[in-house]
Design a protein around this motif. Structure first.
Motif, PDB file in Angstrom:
ATOM      1  N   UNK A 194       0.859  -1.181   0.000  1.00 19.14           N
ATOM      2  CA  UNK A 194       0.000   0.000   0.000  1.00 19.14           C
ATOM      3  C   UNK A 194       0.893   1.227   0.000  1.00 19.14           C
ATOM      4  N   UNK A 195       0.596   2.198  -0.842  1.00 17.59           N
ATOM      5  CA  UNK A 195       1.449   3.388  -0.903  1.00 17.59           C
ATOM      6  C   UNK A 195       1.409   4.152   0.404  1.00 17.59           C
ATOM      7  N   UNK A 196       0.320   4.007   1.161  1.00 15.10           N
ATOM      8  CA  UNK A 196       0.211   4.676   2.455  1.00 15.10           C
ATOM      9  C   UNK A 196       0.775   3.830   3.593  1.00 15.10           C
ATOM     10  N   UNK A 197       1.192   2.601   3.308  1.00 18.60           N
ATOM     11  CA  UNK A 197       1.924   1.751   4.254  1.00 18.60           C
ATOM     12  C   UNK A 197       2.970   1.002   3.437  1.00 18.60           C
ATOM     13  N   UNK A 198       3.937   1.730   2.891  1.00 16.08           N
ATOM     14  CA  UNK A 198       4.799   1.182   1.831  1.00 16.08           C
ATOM     15  C   UNK A 198       5.678   0.017   2.290  1.00 16.08           C
ATOM     16  N   UNK A 199       5.578  -1.092   1.547  1.00 10.37           N
ATOM     17  CA  UNK A 199       6.452  -2.264   1.747  1.00 10.37           C
ATOM     18  C   UNK A 199       6.369  -2.810   3.166  1.00 10.37           C
ATOM     19  N   UNK A 200       5.235  -2.632   3.824  1.00 12.22           N
ATOM     20  CA  UNK A 200       5.156  -2.983   5.237  1.00 12.22           C
ATOM     21  C   UNK A 200       5.385  -4.469   5.473  1.00 12.22           C
ATOM     22  N   UNK A 225      -3.815   3.100  -1.456  1.00 14.40           N
ATOM     23  CA  UNK A 225      -3.976   1.998  -2.394  1.00 14.40           C
ATOM     24  C   UNK A 225      -5.143   1.136  -1.946  1.00 14.40           C
ATOM     25  N   UNK A 226      -6.211   1.037  -2.733  1.00 13.51           N
ATOM     26  CA  UNK A 226      -7.291   0.096  -2.403  1.00 13.51           C
ATOM     27  C   UNK A 226      -6.764  -1.330  -2.368  1.00 13.51           C
ATOM     28  N   UNK A 227      -7.388  -2.171  -1.577  1.00  6.83           N
ATOM     29  CA  UNK A 227      -6.912  -3.532  -1.423  1.00  6.83           C
ATOM     30  C   UNK A 227      -6.887  -4.282  -2.750  1.00  6.83           C
ATOM     31  N   UNK A 228      -7.826  -3.998  -3.637  1.00  9.88           N
ATOM     32  CA  UNK A 228      -7.868  -4.677  -4.917  1.00  9.88           C
ATOM     33  C   UNK A 228      -6.697  -4.353  -5.825  1.00  9.88           C
ATOM     34  N   UNK A 229      -5.987  -3.258  -5.522  1.00  6.72           N
ATOM     35  CA  UNK A 229      -4.832  -2.850  -6.325  1.00  6.72           C
ATOM     36  C   UNK A 229      -3.520  -3.040  -5.583  1.00  6.72           C
ATOM     37  N   UNK A 230      -3.570  -3.686  -4.414  1.00  6.22           N
ATOM     38  CA  UNK A 230      -2.384  -3.803  -3.581  1.00  6.22           C
ATOM     39  C   UNK A 230      -1.302  -4.653  -4.232  1.00  6.22           C
ATOM     40  N   UNK A 231      -1.686  -5.660  -5.013  1.00  8.62           N
ATOM     41  CA  UNK A 231      -0.681  -6.539  -5.605  1.00  8.62           C
ATOM     42  C   UNK A 231       0.257  -5.779  -6.531  1.00  8.62           C
ATOM     43  N   UNK A 278       0.494  -2.300  -6.163  1.00  3.38           N
ATOM     44  CA  UNK A 278       0.845  -1.061  -5.461  1.00  3.38           C
ATOM     45  C   UNK A 278       0.378   0.185  -6.163  1.00  3.38           C
ATOM     46  N   UNK A 279      -0.779   0.119  -6.829  1.00  2.01           N
ATOM     47  CA  UNK A 279      -1.271   1.256  -7.617  1.00  2.01           C
ATOM     48  C   UNK A 279      -1.871   2.310  -6.694  1.00  2.01           C
ATOM     49  N   UNK A 280      -1.494   3.576  -6.827  1.00  2.00           N
ATOM     50  CA  UNK A 280      -2.033   4.612  -5.942  1.00  2.00           C
ATOM     51  C   UNK A 280      -3.372   5.145  -6.429  1.00  2.00           C
ATOM     52  N   UNK A 281      -4.147   5.617  -5.502  1.00  2.00           N
ATOM     53  CA  UNK A 281      -5.345   6.388  -5.795  1.00  2.00           C
ATOM     54  C   UNK A 281      -5.210   7.724  -5.075  1.00  2.00           C
ATOM     55  N   UNK A 282      -5.665   8.776  -5.761  1.00  2.00           N
ATOM     56  CA  UNK A 282      -5.525  10.118  -5.212  1.00  2.00           C
ATOM     57  C   UNK A 282      -6.879  10.642  -4.760  1.00  2.00           C
ATOM     58  N   UNK A 283      -6.826  11.665  -3.930  1.00  2.00           N
ATOM     59  CA  UNK A 283      -8.043  12.200  -3.338  1.00  2.00           C
ATOM     60  C   UNK A 283      -8.903  12.905  -4.380  1.00  2.00           C
ATOM     61  N   UNK A 298     -10.883  10.379   6.865  1.00  2.00           N
ATOM     62  CA  UNK A 298     -12.306  10.043   6.875  1.00  2.00           C
ATOM     63  C   UNK A 298     -12.825   9.748   5.474  1.00  2.00           C
ATOM     64  N   UNK A 299     -12.364  10.525   4.475  1.00  2.00           N
ATOM     65  CA  UNK A 299     -12.900  10.381   3.119  1.00  2.00           C
ATOM     66  C   UNK A 299     -12.084   9.461   2.231  1.00  2.00           C
ATOM     67  N   UNK A 300     -10.844   9.224   2.604  1.00  2.00           N
ATOM     68  CA  UNK A 300      -9.993   8.377   1.783  1.00  2.00           C
ATOM     69  C   UNK A 300      -9.699   7.038   2.421  1.00  2.00           C
ATOM     70  N   UNK A 301      -9.036   7.062   3.580  1.00  2.00           N
ATOM     71  CA  UNK A 301      -8.546   5.831   4.209  1.00  2.00           C
ATOM     72  C   UNK A 301      -9.673   4.963   4.732  1.00  2.00           C
ATOM     73  N   UNK A 302     -10.586   5.537   5.517  1.00  2.00           N
ATOM     74  CA  UNK A 302     -11.644   4.726   6.135  1.00  2.00           C
ATOM     75  C   UNK A 302     -12.523   4.054   5.092  1.00  2.00           C
ATOM     76  N   UNK A 303     -13.039   4.759   4.069  1.00  3.91           N
ATOM     77  CA  UNK A 303     -13.841   4.055   3.059  1.00  3.91           C
ATOM     78  C   UNK A 303     -13.058   2.993   2.289  1.00  3.91           C
ATOM     79  N   UNK A 304     -11.765   3.211   2.086  1.00  2.00           N
ATOM     80  CA  UNK A 304     -10.961   2.261   1.320  1.00  2.00           C
ATOM     81  C   UNK A 304     -10.809   0.931   2.025  1.00  2.00           C
ATOM     82  N   UNK A 305     -10.817   0.949   3.379  1.00  3.11           N
ATOM     83  CA  UNK A 305     -10.508  -0.282   4.115  1.00  3.11           C
ATOM     84  C   UNK A 305     -11.600  -0.698   5.084  1.00  3.11           C
TER      85      UNK A 305
END
Length: 462
Positions: free
Chosen positions: A62-68, A328-334, A336-341, A453-460
């Motif tokens: 996830x681009x917001x949790x990179x290479x975790x 990165x939505x979970x469906x794009x995690x493989x 690592x595709x980013x989504x922007x606000x 609230x508008x990006x992270x929470x709805x994504x996961x």
């Protein structure tokens, strides 16, 4: 400038004498603002820490949790197998090339799970904020709100909150960069003592044991020694303390570099790393494709064949957005595709703040001798140097590999935050300066909340 004609670093006292205590105290309002900044940063970061899922090993990033998951794999090798990972452990962790300090600190928390290790990153990020505040306060003692502003600029970057709420060595390397630069500020304001040189050597050694880009601190230190000499510091004192500093750096890091030479026949396993990194997205994969990045939305749109300029435009566009907010939505995690606000206006305040800061710094450059003393000018130049070196390092990386992630600029957060705050605040008329500063910090806090609230929470949330 000749040694004989060098200007003292403080105008009214002998060179490098301690500055007087801050002449402008922090008012109650700004004290509360500082408390709210730290509390807000902690609260928002915890929102990311407990909302963003921990991916299974080798399932993506996830681009917001990179290479975790790869960072957790490194800790797993330390704890369960009691050894540092090597190139042969790429299936366990592709971060095997990283120095071991961050992962060693994580090891006692491994049994408590990934969320406990995330807390370590969060603590490092908060520690960096402390150094940003103290460095600004020390450097500009007559503008107390500037220190709060600089701290808030760093604390209220939404993407920084997200990245530093995940397992990864980025938070620790920023902390060590900030600590080293704070020691340099102290060297200018209180003298370059043997104790300070030793402390700086230990910090740089720790940075080199955290991430390879810790090497960028060495030219900053070299430049600081030159400015100290220009400002009147004794050459024998500089030479002796520089030897202390370098000796401690070598003592701290020798085992790591000797290990690399034994295993990979080079000080850092850069050749082996680059060979394995060939499988990731590269500039050559993008150049020639009929796509371009829309300047306003960041979306890829049909276009003529992408050339090198178009590739750099794409990287710049996505790096800017990922500096402040991307996920990165979970469906794009493989992949690592980013989504922007959305809407894209989310990024407009940041663009305006950076533009205002650049305009203010440009104005300040031409008025520097009237508004800054020689010591402040020297340190501001060092801040520019640190920021440029980090940017050039990132630029050399993305020239070949497609890695449009703003987190690569975070090691320079202390100089960047101070420069942004200094430039933006100097552009506001004095009568409205404090109110304008408060308004900017308030807006940044709201944008951080919106990202969560508008990006992270709805994504996961599902």
């Amino acid at each position: 400038m000749s040694r004989r004609s060098a200007r003292p670093l403080t105008p009214d006292v002998p060179p490098l004498s301690p500055l007087p205590p801050p002449t402008q105290s922090l008012s109650s309002a700004w004290r509360w603002a500082l408390i709210f900044i730290f509390a807000g940063c902690i609260g928002l970061s915890l929102g990311h820490l407990y909302t963003t899922p921990v991916l299974p090993p080798n399932s993506g990033s996830l681009i917001n949790a990179p290479d975790e998951s790869a960072h957790i794999g490194y800790v797993k090798a330390l704890v369960e197998e009691r050894r540092l990972p090597t190139r042969n452990d790429a299936a366990l962790t592709y971060e095997w090339h990283q120095p071991p300090l961050y992962y060693t600190l994580c090891a006692p928390l491994y049994g408590a799970g990934p969320l406990a290790m995330r807390w370590l990153s969060l603590a490092c990020g908060l520690g960096s904020l402390v150094f940003i505040f103290m460095a600004t306060r020390r450097l500009f003692p007559n503008d107390a709100p500037l220190a709060v502003f600089a701290t808030g600029v760093a604390a209220l970057i939404p993407m920084r909150q997200a990245v530093y709420a995940s397992v990864g060595n980025d938070a620790l390397v920023e902390l060590l960069f900030s600590a080293a630069l704070y020691q340099i500020v102290l060297a200018f304001t209180n003298g370059f003592t043997a104790r300070r040189a030793a402390t700086l050597g230990l910090i740089i050694g720790a940075a080199l044991l955290t991430k390879a880009n810790g090497l960028l601190l060495l030219p900053v230190v070299a430049a600081s020694l030159y400015y100290l000499w220009q400002g009147g510091e004794s050459p024998p004192v500089i030479a002796r303390n520089a030897i202390y500093l370098v000796s401690l750096v070598v003592c701290c890091t020798a085992f790591w570099y000797l290990r690399n030479v034994r295993l990979y026949h080079e000080l850092t396993p850069i050749t082996a790393f680059m060979h394995e990194f060939e499988g990731t997205s590269k500039a050559s994969d993008w150049i020639g494709t009929p796509r371009a990045a829309d300047l306003w939305t960041g979306d890829l749109v049909p276009s003529g064949p992408m050339d090198r300029a178009g590739y750099l435009s794409l990287v710049s566009n996505w790096t800017f957005r990922s500096t402040f907010g991307a996920y990165t939505p979970l469906g794009l995690a493989s992949a690592g595709v980013p989504r922007f606000m959305k809407p894209p206006t989310f990024y407009l305040p940041y663009a305006l703040m950076l533009a205002a800061a650049l305009a203010g710094l440009t104005r300040l450059h031409f008025r520097r001798h009237a508004e800054l003393n020689a010591m402040q000018i020297a340190v501001v130049r060092l801040f520019w140097l640190a920021g440029i070196l980090v940017a050039l390092s990132f630029g050399a990386f993305i020239w070949k590999f497609f890695q449009a992630q703003g987190r690569y600029l975070y090691p320079a957060m202390l100089p960047l935050a101070i420069l942004i705050a200094l430039g933006a605040r100097s552009l506001i008329p004095a009568k409205y300066r404090d109110a304008g500063t408060g308004a900017v910090l308030g807006l940044m806090g709201l944008l951080s909340l919106a990202f969560l609230v508008s990006g992270i929470v709805p994504a996961y949330s599902h």
